[in-house]
Enzyme design. Sequence first.
Site, PDB file in Angstrom:
ATOM      1  N   MET A  17       0.852  -1.193   0.000  1.00  0.00           N
ATOM      2  CA  MET A  17       0.000   0.000   0.000  1.00  0.00           C
ATOM      3  C   MET A  17       0.890   1.245   0.000  1.00  0.00           C
ATOM      4  O   MET A  17       1.545   1.561   1.010  1.00  0.00           O
ATOM      5  CB  MET A  17      -0.948   0.008   1.203  1.00  0.00           C
ATOM      6  CG  MET A  17      -2.106  -0.972   1.062  1.00  0.00           C
ATOM      7  SD  MET A  17      -3.336  -0.786   2.359  1.00  0.00           S
ATOM      8  CE  MET A  17      -2.496  -1.523   3.753  1.00  0.00           C
ATOM      9  N   ALA A  18       0.893   1.921  -1.151  1.00  0.00           N
ATOM     10  CA  ALA A  18       1.696   3.141  -1.291  1.00  0.00           C
ATOM     11  C   ALA A  18       1.174   4.191  -0.318  1.00  0.00           C
ATOM     12  O   ALA A  18      -0.036   4.380  -0.186  1.00  0.00           O
ATOM     13  CB  ALA A  18       1.595   3.653  -2.720  1.00  0.00           C
ATOM     14  N   CYS A 100      -1.847  -1.727 -10.667  1.00  0.00           N
ATOM     15  CA  CYS A 100      -2.160  -0.380 -10.166  1.00  0.00           C
ATOM     16  C   CYS A 100      -2.934   0.426 -11.209  1.00  0.00           C
ATOM     17  O   CYS A 100      -2.470   0.583 -12.341  1.00  0.00           O
ATOM     18  CB  CYS A 100      -0.875   0.357  -9.786  1.00  0.00           C
ATOM     19  SG  CYS A 100      -1.224   2.020  -9.192  1.00  0.00           S
ATOM     20  N   ASN A 198      -6.827 -11.714  -2.920  1.00  0.00           N
ATOM     21  CA  ASN A 198      -6.824 -10.374  -2.318  1.00  0.00           C
ATOM     22  C   ASN A 198      -8.116  -9.623  -2.641  1.00  0.00           C
ATOM     23  O   ASN A 198      -8.628  -9.697  -3.748  1.00  0.00           O
ATOM     24  CB  ASN A 198      -5.599  -9.596  -2.846  1.00  0.00           C
ATOM     25  CG  ASN A 198      -5.604  -8.123  -2.490  1.00  0.00           C
ATOM     26  OD1 ASN A 198      -5.532  -7.267  -3.368  1.00  0.00           O
ATOM     27  ND2 ASN A 198      -5.685  -7.809  -1.214  1.00  0.00           N
ATOM     28  N   GLY A 221      -5.131  -5.691   2.782  1.00  0.00           N
ATOM     29  CA  GLY A 221      -4.699  -4.303   2.701  1.00  0.00           C
ATOM     30  C   GLY A 221      -5.486  -3.423   3.648  1.00  0.00           C
ATOM     31  O   GLY A 221      -5.153  -3.295   4.835  1.00  0.00           O
TER      32      GLY A 221
HETATM   33  C1  FMN Z   1      -3.789   3.378  -0.023  1.00  0.00           C
HETATM   34  C2  FMN Z   1      -3.565   2.189  -0.929  1.00  0.00           C
HETATM   35  C3  FMN Z   1      -2.358   2.044  -1.579  1.00  0.00           C
HETATM   36  C4  FMN Z   1      -2.141   0.947  -2.421  1.00  0.00           C
HETATM   37  N1  FMN Z   1      -0.914   0.791  -3.001  1.00  0.00           N
HETATM   38  C5  FMN Z   1      -0.654  -0.312  -3.735  1.00  0.00           C
HETATM   39  C6  FMN Z   1       0.652  -0.564  -4.242  1.00  0.00           C
HETATM   40  O1  FMN Z   1       1.594   0.194  -4.021  1.00  0.00           O
HETATM   41  N2  FMN Z   1       0.817  -1.710  -4.990  1.00  0.00           N
HETATM   42  C7  FMN Z   1      -0.198  -2.590  -5.235  1.00  0.00           C
HETATM   43  O2  FMN Z   1       0.012  -3.600  -5.912  1.00  0.00           O
HETATM   44  N3  FMN Z   1      -1.429  -2.382  -4.745  1.00  0.00           N
HETATM   45  C8  FMN Z   1      -1.674  -1.289  -4.002  1.00  0.00           C
HETATM   46  N4  FMN Z   1      -2.902  -1.113  -3.441  1.00  0.00           N
HETATM   47  C9  FMN Z   1      -3.918  -2.167  -3.608  1.00  0.00           C
HETATM   48  C10 FMN Z   1      -3.850  -3.151  -2.427  1.00  0.00           C
HETATM   49  O3  FMN Z   1      -2.618  -3.830  -2.391  1.00  0.00           O
HETATM   50  C11 FMN Z   1      -4.976  -4.196  -2.548  1.00  0.00           C
HETATM   51  O4  FMN Z   1      -4.826  -4.889  -3.750  1.00  0.00           O
HETATM   52  C12 FMN Z   1      -6.360  -3.565  -2.507  1.00  0.00           C
HETATM   53  O5  FMN Z   1      -6.463  -2.557  -1.524  1.00  0.00           O
HETATM   54  C13 FMN Z   1      -7.447  -4.632  -2.270  1.00  0.00           C
HETATM   55  O6  FMN Z   1      -7.204  -5.318  -1.071  1.00  0.00           O
HETATM   56  P1  FMN Z   1      -7.989  -4.930   0.306  1.00  0.00           P
HETATM   57  O7  FMN Z   1      -9.463  -5.011   0.016  1.00  0.00           O
HETATM   58  O8  FMN Z   1      -7.519  -5.950   1.291  1.00  0.00           O
HETATM   59  O9  FMN Z   1      -7.593  -3.524   0.648  1.00  0.00           O
HETATM   60  C14 FMN Z   1      -3.148  -0.005  -2.623  1.00  0.00           C
HETATM   61  C15 FMN Z   1      -4.370   0.144  -1.962  1.00  0.00           C
HETATM   62  C16 FMN Z   1      -4.589   1.220  -1.123  1.00  0.00           C
HETATM   63  C17 FMN Z   1      -5.914   1.346  -0.407  1.00  0.00           C
END
Ligand code: FMN
Length: 307
Positions: A17-18, A100, A198, A221
């Site tokens: 998560m960036a 992304c 995920n 995430g």
């Molecule tokens: C704030 C934020 C930043 C994210 N940054 C990235 C990232 O850098 N690389 C990536 O592959 N996915 C990124 N994601 C996506 C998450 O890794 C994940 O795939 C997505 O949030 C769904 O999973 P969750 O429902 O558990 O949050 C980001 C998501 C959020 C909310």
Amino acid sequence: MKIADIDFGNNLFLAPMAGVNDVGFRDVCACLGADATVSEMLSASAMLYNAKKTQFMTISSTKERIKIGQIFGHDEEALVKALQNPLLSHYDIIDINMGCPAPKIVKNGEGVALMKNIPLAYKLISACVKNSTRPISVKFRLGNDSDISCEFGRMCEEAGASFVTLHARTASQGYSGKADYEKIATLKSKLKIAVVGNGDVVDKESYNLMLATGVDGVMIGRGAQGCPWLFSLLLDQQPEKDKIFYIKRHVEILRKYYSEDWLTLYLRKHFLWYAQGFNGAKETRVQLATSDSIDKSLELLEKLYRV
Ligand SMILES: Cc1cc2nc3c(=O)[nH]c(=O)nc-3n(C[C@H](O)[C@H](O)[C@H](O)COP(=O)(O)O)c2cc1C
């Protein structure tokens, strides 16, 4: 799940998560049960210049057990050079971001844009696999507008990826709707390599639904934002210390690396997440959102958690 000599233990991953996965947050998630932790996404081209930001983002904690560095890019040479970059040498696995949907990434033909260019995606993954002594994994979405996850997953397998992670939404969905667990189950049934599921795992119920797809690992995430103890909860484990201990630990680790001024602003979002779910905490949240003192914010949180 086992990849080469890496045993994933409980198969729980903290998602990349960036802007969220700082070293303090990854540390507490690891302490609370995430056996694999992924960095924020790291630009392969920025790494060519050893950008200071990348240096900070690649700091890891000794508590992180399986460390995964996630890179993104569209240029074969930059990606291969990134693999050799000393900043990434401590990662056990390198993940390539092909999911992304952020416009600034997509417009460069990176992230999920690569799902529209399967030949290039194949070329990039195989070049990384060929030039790496470590396992290479790929994280992607269902597709851009429609589901091509099986075709894309097969391509990753052919290109030599060690495992894949599927966030079961299309790019055009963004974060709306529900992650489609049936699509995850289908992908799992089609691939020989391991599949990590995920999307939307936030509690025991969603975790069990995700496990029912047959996935090898589960990546979390947003559910962990302000709630790193979610990992312990899913594992039916009692955290060793109380919650405020982990919040303070998160902060203290960051204080080793960042200036107080920068952290004061940066930590506001984490503090607001930590203050979620408390009844009657509106006033506290307003104070946290505008706080100009980390210690005062910690006091406010301590009051919430001690009640
Ligand atoms: C704030 C934020 C930043 C994210 N940054 C990235 C990232 O850098 N690389 C990536 O592959 N996915 C990124 N994601 C996506 C998450 O890794 C994940 O795939 C997505 O949030 C769904 O999973 P969750 O429902 O558990 O949050 C980001 C998501 C959020 C909310």
